[in-house]
Design an enzyme around this catalytic site. Sequence first.
Site, PDB file in Angstrom:
ATOM      1  N   ILE A  12      67.487  30.549   9.535  1.00  0.00           N
ATOM      2  CA  ILE A  12      66.995  30.081   8.228  1.00  0.00           C
ATOM      3  C   ILE A  12      67.265  28.580   8.084  1.00  0.00           C
ATOM      4  O   ILE A  12      66.418  27.812   7.609  1.00  0.00           O
ATOM      5  CB  ILE A  12      67.662  30.867   7.078  1.00  0.00           C
ATOM      6  CG1 ILE A  12      67.300  32.353   7.182  1.00  0.00           C
ATOM      7  CG2 ILE A  12      67.241  30.306   5.718  1.00  0.00           C
ATOM      8  CD1 ILE A  12      68.084  33.259   6.238  1.00  0.00           C
ATOM      9  N   THR A  34      76.144  30.936  16.524  1.00  0.00           N
ATOM     10  CA  THR A  34      74.842  31.589  16.746  1.00  0.00           C
ATOM     11  C   THR A  34      73.709  30.569  16.645  1.00  0.00           C
ATOM     12  O   THR A  34      72.567  30.876  16.967  1.00  0.00           O
ATOM     13  CB  THR A  34      74.575  32.720  15.720  1.00  0.00           C
ATOM     14  OG1 THR A  34      74.622  32.155  14.403  1.00  0.00           O
ATOM     15  CG2 THR A  34      75.590  33.841  15.839  1.00  0.00           C
ATOM     16  N   ALA A  73      76.157  28.730   6.515  1.00  0.00           N
ATOM     17  CA  ALA A  73      77.004  29.172   7.636  1.00  0.00           C
ATOM     18  C   ALA A  73      77.748  30.436   7.259  1.00  0.00           C
ATOM     19  O   ALA A  73      78.425  30.485   6.232  1.00  0.00           O
ATOM     20  CB  ALA A  73      78.004  28.071   7.993  1.00  0.00           C
ATOM     21  N   ALA A  74      77.597  31.459   8.080  1.00  0.00           N
ATOM     22  CA  ALA A  74      78.264  32.731   7.774  1.00  0.00           C
ATOM     23  C   ALA A  74      78.123  33.668   8.958  1.00  0.00           C
ATOM     24  O   ALA A  74      77.318  33.446   9.860  1.00  0.00           O
ATOM     25  CB  ALA A  74      77.626  33.372   6.543  1.00  0.00           C
ATOM     26  N   TYR A 140      80.168  43.139   4.643  1.00  0.00           N
ATOM     27  CA  TYR A 140      79.359  41.917   4.583  1.00  0.00           C
ATOM     28  C   TYR A 140      78.947  41.622   3.128  1.00  0.00           C
ATOM     29  O   TYR A 140      79.115  40.511   2.626  1.00  0.00           O
ATOM     30  CB  TYR A 140      78.125  42.076   5.478  1.00  0.00           C
ATOM     31  CG  TYR A 140      77.071  41.013   5.288  1.00  0.00           C
ATOM     32  CD1 TYR A 140      77.304  39.705   5.673  1.00  0.00           C
ATOM     33  CD2 TYR A 140      75.833  41.328   4.718  1.00  0.00           C
ATOM     34  CE1 TYR A 140      76.327  38.731   5.489  1.00  0.00           C
ATOM     35  CE2 TYR A 140      74.854  40.360   4.540  1.00  0.00           C
ATOM     36  CZ  TYR A 140      75.104  39.063   4.926  1.00  0.00           C
ATOM     37  OH  TYR A 140      74.149  38.100   4.738  1.00  0.00           O
ATOM     38  N   ARG A 213      62.972  48.099   2.788  1.00  0.00           N
ATOM     39  CA  ARG A 213      63.522  46.750   2.620  1.00  0.00           C
ATOM     40  C   ARG A 213      62.474  45.833   2.004  1.00  0.00           C
ATOM     41  O   ARG A 213      61.275  46.106   2.038  1.00  0.00           O
ATOM     42  CB  ARG A 213      63.930  46.162   3.985  1.00  0.00           C
ATOM     43  CG  ARG A 213      65.099  46.886   4.632  1.00  0.00           C
ATOM     44  CD  ARG A 213      66.405  46.597   3.913  1.00  0.00           C
ATOM     45  NE  ARG A 213      67.523  47.310   4.499  1.00  0.00           N
ATOM     46  CZ  ARG A 213      67.909  48.539   4.148  1.00  0.00           C
ATOM     47  NH1 ARG A 213      67.247  49.213   3.214  1.00  0.00           N
ATOM     48  NH2 ARG A 213      68.958  49.101   4.718  1.00  0.00           N
ATOM     49  N   ARG A 277      72.408  54.021  10.476  1.00  0.00           N
ATOM     50  CA  ARG A 277      73.473  53.073  10.789  1.00  0.00           C
ATOM     51  C   ARG A 277      74.467  53.064   9.633  1.00  0.00           C
ATOM     52  O   ARG A 277      74.044  52.932   8.477  1.00  0.00           O
ATOM     53  CB  ARG A 277      72.845  51.670  10.904  1.00  0.00           C
ATOM     54  CG  ARG A 277      73.189  50.933  12.124  1.00  0.00           C
ATOM     55  CD  ARG A 277      72.375  49.702  12.356  1.00  0.00           C
ATOM     56  NE  ARG A 277      71.789  49.052  11.201  1.00  0.00           N
ATOM     57  CZ  ARG A 277      71.082  47.940  11.270  1.00  0.00           C
ATOM     58  NH1 ARG A 277      70.886  47.363  12.422  1.00  0.00           N
ATOM     59  NH2 ARG A 277      70.557  47.399  10.196  1.00  0.00           N
ATOM     60  N   ASP A 280      74.188  51.068   5.924  1.00  0.00           N
ATOM     61  CA  ASP A 280      72.810  50.712   5.582  1.00  0.00           C
ATOM     62  C   ASP A 280      72.401  51.393   4.270  1.00  0.00           C
ATOM     63  O   ASP A 280      72.623  52.600   4.111  1.00  0.00           O
ATOM     64  CB  ASP A 280      71.851  51.179   6.679  1.00  0.00           C
ATOM     65  CG  ASP A 280      71.580  50.096   7.706  1.00  0.00           C
ATOM     66  OD1 ASP A 280      72.093  48.971   7.536  1.00  0.00           O
ATOM     67  OD2 ASP A 280      70.860  50.382   8.687  1.00  0.00           O
TER      68      ASP A 280
HETATM   69  N1  LIG Z   1      68.534  36.494   7.910  1.00  0.00           N
HETATM   70  C1  LIG Z   1      68.523  37.222   6.805  1.00  0.00           C
HETATM   71  O1  LIG Z   1      67.688  38.130   6.652  1.00  0.00           O
HETATM   72  C2  LIG Z   1      69.496  36.963   5.694  1.00  0.00           C
HETATM   73  C3  LIG Z   1      69.427  37.726   4.523  1.00  0.00           C
HETATM   74  C4  LIG Z   1      70.328  37.483   3.497  1.00  0.00           C
HETATM   75  C5  LIG Z   1      71.271  36.476   3.620  1.00  0.00           C
HETATM   76  N2  LIG Z   1      71.325  35.752   4.769  1.00  0.00           N
HETATM   77  C6  LIG Z   1      72.325  34.667   4.854  1.00  0.00           C
HETATM   78  O2  LIG Z   1      71.653  33.455   5.176  1.00  0.00           O
HETATM   79  C7  LIG Z   1      72.502  32.628   5.971  1.00  0.00           C
HETATM   80  C8  LIG Z   1      71.791  32.196   7.236  1.00  0.00           C
HETATM   81  O3  LIG Z   1      71.403  33.353   7.969  1.00  0.00           O
HETATM   82  P1  LIG Z   1      70.613  33.250   9.345  1.00  0.00           P
HETATM   83  O4  LIG Z   1      69.777  34.456   9.435  1.00  0.00           O
HETATM   84  O5  LIG Z   1      69.976  31.916   9.481  1.00  0.00           O
HETATM   85  O6  LIG Z   1      71.832  33.411  10.387  1.00  0.00           O
HETATM   86  P2  LIG Z   1      72.112  32.625  11.732  1.00  0.00           P
HETATM   87  O7  LIG Z   1      73.210  33.382  12.410  1.00  0.00           O
HETATM   88  O8  LIG Z   1      70.874  32.376  12.487  1.00  0.00           O
HETATM   89  O9  LIG Z   1      72.661  31.237  11.201  1.00  0.00           O
HETATM   90  C9  LIG Z   1      73.993  31.028  10.806  1.00  0.00           C
HETATM   91  C10 LIG Z   1      74.374  29.624  11.246  1.00  0.00           C
HETATM   92  O10 LIG Z   1      75.698  29.360  10.791  1.00  0.00           O
HETATM   93  C11 LIG Z   1      76.473  28.866  11.889  1.00  0.00           C
HETATM   94  N3  LIG Z   1      77.866  29.262  11.619  1.00  0.00           N
HETATM   95  C12 LIG Z   1      78.386  30.520  11.586  1.00  0.00           C
HETATM   96  N4  LIG Z   1      79.690  30.485  11.259  1.00  0.00           N
HETATM   97  C13 LIG Z   1      80.002  29.173  11.076  1.00  0.00           C
HETATM   98  C14 LIG Z   1      81.183  28.482  10.712  1.00  0.00           C
HETATM   99  N5  LIG Z   1      82.348  29.132  10.496  1.00  0.00           N
HETATM  100  N6  LIG Z   1      81.150  27.139  10.591  1.00  0.00           N
HETATM  101  C15 LIG Z   1      79.990  26.447  10.823  1.00  0.00           C
HETATM  102  N7  LIG Z   1      78.838  27.046  11.172  1.00  0.00           N
HETATM  103  C16 LIG Z   1      78.841  28.391  11.305  1.00  0.00           C
HETATM  104  C17 LIG Z   1      75.858  29.483  13.123  1.00  0.00           C
HETATM  105  O11 LIG Z   1      76.130  28.769  14.315  1.00  0.00           O
HETATM  106  C18 LIG Z   1      74.378  29.453  12.756  1.00  0.00           C
HETATM  107  O12 LIG Z   1      73.795  28.214  13.089  1.00  0.00           O
HETATM  108  C19 LIG Z   1      73.774  33.440   6.210  1.00  0.00           C
HETATM  109  O13 LIG Z   1      74.706  33.036   5.231  1.00  0.00           O
HETATM  110  C20 LIG Z   1      73.344  34.864   5.965  1.00  0.00           C
HETATM  111  O14 LIG Z   1      74.421  35.671   5.539  1.00  0.00           O
HETATM  112  C21 LIG Z   1      70.471  35.967   5.817  1.00  0.00           C
END
Ligand SMILES: NC(=O)c1ccc[n+]([C@@H]2O[C@H](COP(=O)([O-])OP(=O)(O)OC[C@H]3O[C@@H](n4cnc5c(N)ncnc54)[C@H](O)[C@@H]3O)[C@@H](O)[C@H]2O)c1
Length: 319
Positions: A12, A34, A73-74, A140, A213, A277, A280
Amino acid sequence: MTWIVTGGAGYIGAHVVRRLSGRCEVVVFDDFSTGRPERLPGDIAVVKGSVTDPDDLARLFERGPVDGVIHLAASKTAPESMADGDPFWLSNVGGVRMLVEAMTKAGTGRLLFASSAAVYGDTGHRRATEKRRPEPVNPYGLTKLEGEQIMGRSRLRTMALRQFNVVGAGTHASAADTGPASLLPAVFRALTEGSKLVVRGDDYPTRDGSAIRDYVHVEDVAQAYVKGVSLLSGRRPMRRHSVVNVGSGQGTSVLELVRLAGKVAGAEVPFRVGERRPGDAAESVADVSRARRKGLGPSRSLHEAVSSAWESWRHDLGR
Ligand SMILES: NC(=O)c1ccc[n+]([C@@H]2O[C@H](COP(=O)([O-])OP(=O)(O)OC[C@H]3O[C@@H](n4cnc5c(N)ncnc54)[C@H](O)[C@@H]3O)[C@@H](O)[C@H]2O)c1
């Protein structure tokens, strides 16, 4: 104007960075656990570090004045959080706490936070409004809720975007989600690697038994962040802390998505049905009325999202 995007090299994040970078100075802060550098445009400032390391955060804010932070970041994989919640508490709760402290110390006053539909848990047959009582069904979701609460108790001007299931890709290279627990990449792997997709559960109380979803296009999500930045930066009076759903407002079952992906790819997706799962929810669908009122509403179809993800997947395969 300078905004930091934590997790900017993620799925994202890379879309957010591209949309935001024409509008203000963007600094990506990522530990690349990641995230992938090739997702980012070459001219973006990148600081490598972790939101759970106060020294890394201090270095980040020493670079110069910052107007706000988008915090993506998460650790995001809900099923992994069922197996071991500790890394999620460290990264998702500890990370928010340390970031808020660093921002407060540096005098950076605006924070836009990637929250999740997981804070609601199972939404049942009714779309979740932001007023619905959060009832996370996995660690989570609990950590995202706690993150929102830390922000809410801070003195910063904050907005939590509760993202539903983000899908799709933009036009740049490596724009697709490749997350091991995400459904579309698993569908595409089944289509291109000859493996069988496992549909997790067909005995949910839903129209076809598979989980429902709310799939939202990643470009709609990126656009919501850009709008969030402008709302937090503007002079219009708003609540100090607000929460907004970012979804499509439409429920799609896993089996419906699998069929749509097969149609887009021009091939039937091989699958078998496996166990549910743990952690879920049966249904998770957003009410997006508030998002629409604030100008953060969706505009792209699920078909567009799936087609863009498939194109990006094929592009990455060919490299
Ligand atoms: N993808 C989805 O469907 C979705 C849905 C709801 C919420 N989210 C939230 O959106 C955010 C982004 O999700 P995404 O799908 O792009 O995930 P992703 O894993 O592709 O991106 C997460 C990014 O954060 C970085 N990261 C992780 N831990 C870190 C830390 N401690 N310090 C610095 N960087 C760190 C990773 O290297 C990565 O670049 C997350 O917070 C996730 O929980 C995602």
